[in-house]
Design a protein around this motif. Structure first.
Motif, short mmCIF file in Angstrom:
data_model
loop_
_atom_site.label_atom_id
_atom_site.label_comp_id
_atom_site.label_asym_id
_atom_site.label_seq_id
_atom_site.Cartn_x
_atom_site.Cartn_y
_atom_site.Cartn_z
N TYR A 36 -5.59 -13.88 6.05
CA TYR A 36 -6.70 -13.15 4.94
C TYR A 36 -6.37 -11.56 4.97
O TYR A 36 -6.82 -11.02 4.13
N LEU A 37 -5.72 -11.17 6.20
CA LEU A 37 -5.22 -9.63 5.97
C LEU A 37 -4.41 -9.31 5.15
O LEU A 37 -4.26 -8.06 4.61
N LYS A 38 -3.71 -10.30 4.42
CA LYS A 38 -2.54 -9.92 3.45
C LYS A 38 -3.26 -10.06 2.02
O LYS A 38 -2.52 -10.07 1.11
N ALA A 39 -4.51 -10.31 2.04
CA ALA A 39 -5.12 -10.52 0.65
C ALA A 39 -4.67 -9.69 -0.37
O ALA A 39 -4.20 -9.87 -1.55
N PHE A 40 -5.19 -8.47 -0.24
CA PHE A 40 -4.87 -7.37 -1.21
C PHE A 40 -3.52 -7.20 -1.30
O PHE A 40 -3.15 -6.72 -2.49
N ASP A 41 -2.45 -7.29 -0.48
CA ASP A 41 -1.01 -6.99 -0.60
C ASP A 41 -0.58 -8.19 -1.53
O ASP A 41 0.53 -8.01 -2.20
N LEU A 42 -1.12 -9.30 -1.63
CA LEU A 42 -0.61 -10.52 -2.52
C LEU A 42 -0.73 -10.12 -3.90
O LEU A 42 0.04 -10.53 -4.61
N ALA A 43 -1.48 -9.23 -4.21
CA ALA A 43 -2.00 -8.97 -5.67
C ALA A 43 -1.04 -8.07 -6.29
O ALA A 43 -0.61 -7.19 -5.78
N ASP A 44 -0.88 -8.28 -7.72
CA ASP A 44 0.23 -7.61 -8.17
C ASP A 44 -0.51 -6.16 -8.61
O ASP A 44 0.47 -5.31 -8.99
N ALA A 45 -1.55 -6.14 -8.77
CA ALA A 45 -2.45 -4.72 -8.95
C ALA A 45 -3.51 -4.76 -8.20
O ALA A 45 -4.27 -5.70 -8.40
N ALA A 46 -3.85 -3.75 -7.48
CA ALA A 46 -5.28 -3.59 -6.78
C ALA A 46 -5.76 -2.09 -6.99
O ALA A 46 -4.96 -1.26 -6.70
N VAL A 47 -7.04 -2.08 -6.91
CA VAL A 47 -7.85 -0.91 -6.90
C VAL A 47 -8.86 -1.22 -5.90
O VAL A 47 -9.87 -1.89 -6.21
N ILE A 48 -8.87 -0.48 -4.70
CA ILE A 48 -9.70 -0.74 -3.73
C ILE A 48 -10.44 0.51 -3.59
O ILE A 48 -10.07 1.70 -3.20
N HIS A 49 -11.90 0.59 -3.35
CA HIS A 49 -12.68 1.56 -2.81
C HIS A 49 -12.45 1.72 -1.63
O HIS A 49 -12.07 1.18 -0.61
N PRO A 50 -12.48 3.11 -1.26
CA PRO A 50 -12.23 3.66 0.18
C PRO A 50 -12.60 3.30 1.35
O PRO A 50 -11.96 2.61 2.35
N PRO A 51 -13.94 2.66 1.30
CA PRO A 51 -14.61 1.96 2.43
C PRO A 51 -13.91 0.70 2.72
O PRO A 51 -13.91 0.21 4.02
#
Length: 259
Positions: free
Chosen positions: A241-256
């Motif tokens: 699960y720690l790699k979830a955001f890295d698997l996406a082709d595009a990501a916008v993550i809020h700072p928190p």
């Protein structure tokens, strides 16, 4: 005629040592020392003043008292220190280093379930069949479990699939971030196993919402896009699960929710 008075007997001279020659004590003959068998080690001599211990009980050699760690109190302190060290180190090792473990894991939900809706769940209360989007929403919610709540799913024919869910608050900010990652993996696995991907994987958009401190309503904190090739070939095992955001082709993550 008077006899001269008799003189008392004069003492005989004594030999050297003060004993008469005929009264010297007889020294008993010394016992012969038994011969040591050939090849046997010589017996060490006992030190002067040594007294053997009484039979049946060994004497304790003189010296300092035993060290502190051999006392019952010392052993108790050592055991307490070991328990404290294990309590600090084990969670850090099993929790993925600096990242805290998620509040929900695969073990809490069992093995990955099928995305097919349960029996009797393919129709509405009015008896109408459920749409593909509604069936997918039910399948995603079953996979997501307590990590979040699906609020909407859109799945137009040939168009992108959009899933919006609210991230479950956890006991700390780190655990809440992990709930978001865990939810991404579960949602993508449900979509990957659904019938909507059988004829060709579409683009998938995920929108995660969370009520930040000071905001009255949930706001978007995670926005991800997965291209068809990633949806079809990606490995969405929630143990990573720690790699979830890295698997996406595009990501916008809020700072928190970064880090």
């Amino acid at each position: 005629m008077d006899q001269p008075p008799q003189q008392p007997p004069q003492p005989q001279p004594q030999p050297w040592g003060g004993q008469p020659w005929g009264r010297q004590p007889q020294t008993p003959p010394a016992e012969p020392v038994p011969e040591r068998p050939w090849g046997e080690a010589a017996r060490p001599r006992e030190p002067w003043g040594y007294r053997p211990p009484p039979s049946g009980k060994g004497s304790r050699p003189p010296g300092r008292p035993p060290p502190w760690y051999r006392h019952p109190v010392g052993m108790l302190l050592i055991g307490a220190a070991v328990v404290i060290v294990l309590a600090v180190i084990v969670p850090a090792v099993t929790g993925g280093g600096s990242e805290p473990a998620p509040t929900v894991t695969t073990g809490a939900f069992g093995s990955p379930g099928t995305t097919a809706p349960p029996a009797g769940g393919t129709t509405t209360s009015a008896g109408q069949p459920l749409s593909a989007a509604e069936q997918l929403r039910q399948a995603i919610q079953d996979e997501l479990g307590q990590a979040g709540e699906v609020t909407s799913v859109t799945a137009p024919t040939g168009g992108p699939i959009t899933v919006t869910w609210e991230i479950q608050r956890a006991g700390s900010s780190g655990l809440t971030r992990n709930n978001a990652r865990f939810g991404v993996m579960r949602i993508m696995r449900a979509i990957q196993e659904s019938q909507l991907v059988a004829g060709g994987a579409p683009t998938v958009r995920l929108v995660g919402r969370y009520q930040l401190g000071g905001s009255a309503d949930p706001v978007t904190v995670v926005r991800l896009r997965f291209d068809p090739s990633t949806v079809e070939q990606g490995n969405f095992d929630d143990r990573d699960y720690l790699k979830a955001f890295d698997l996406a082709d595009a990501a916008v993550i809020h700072p928190p929710f970064r880090g």
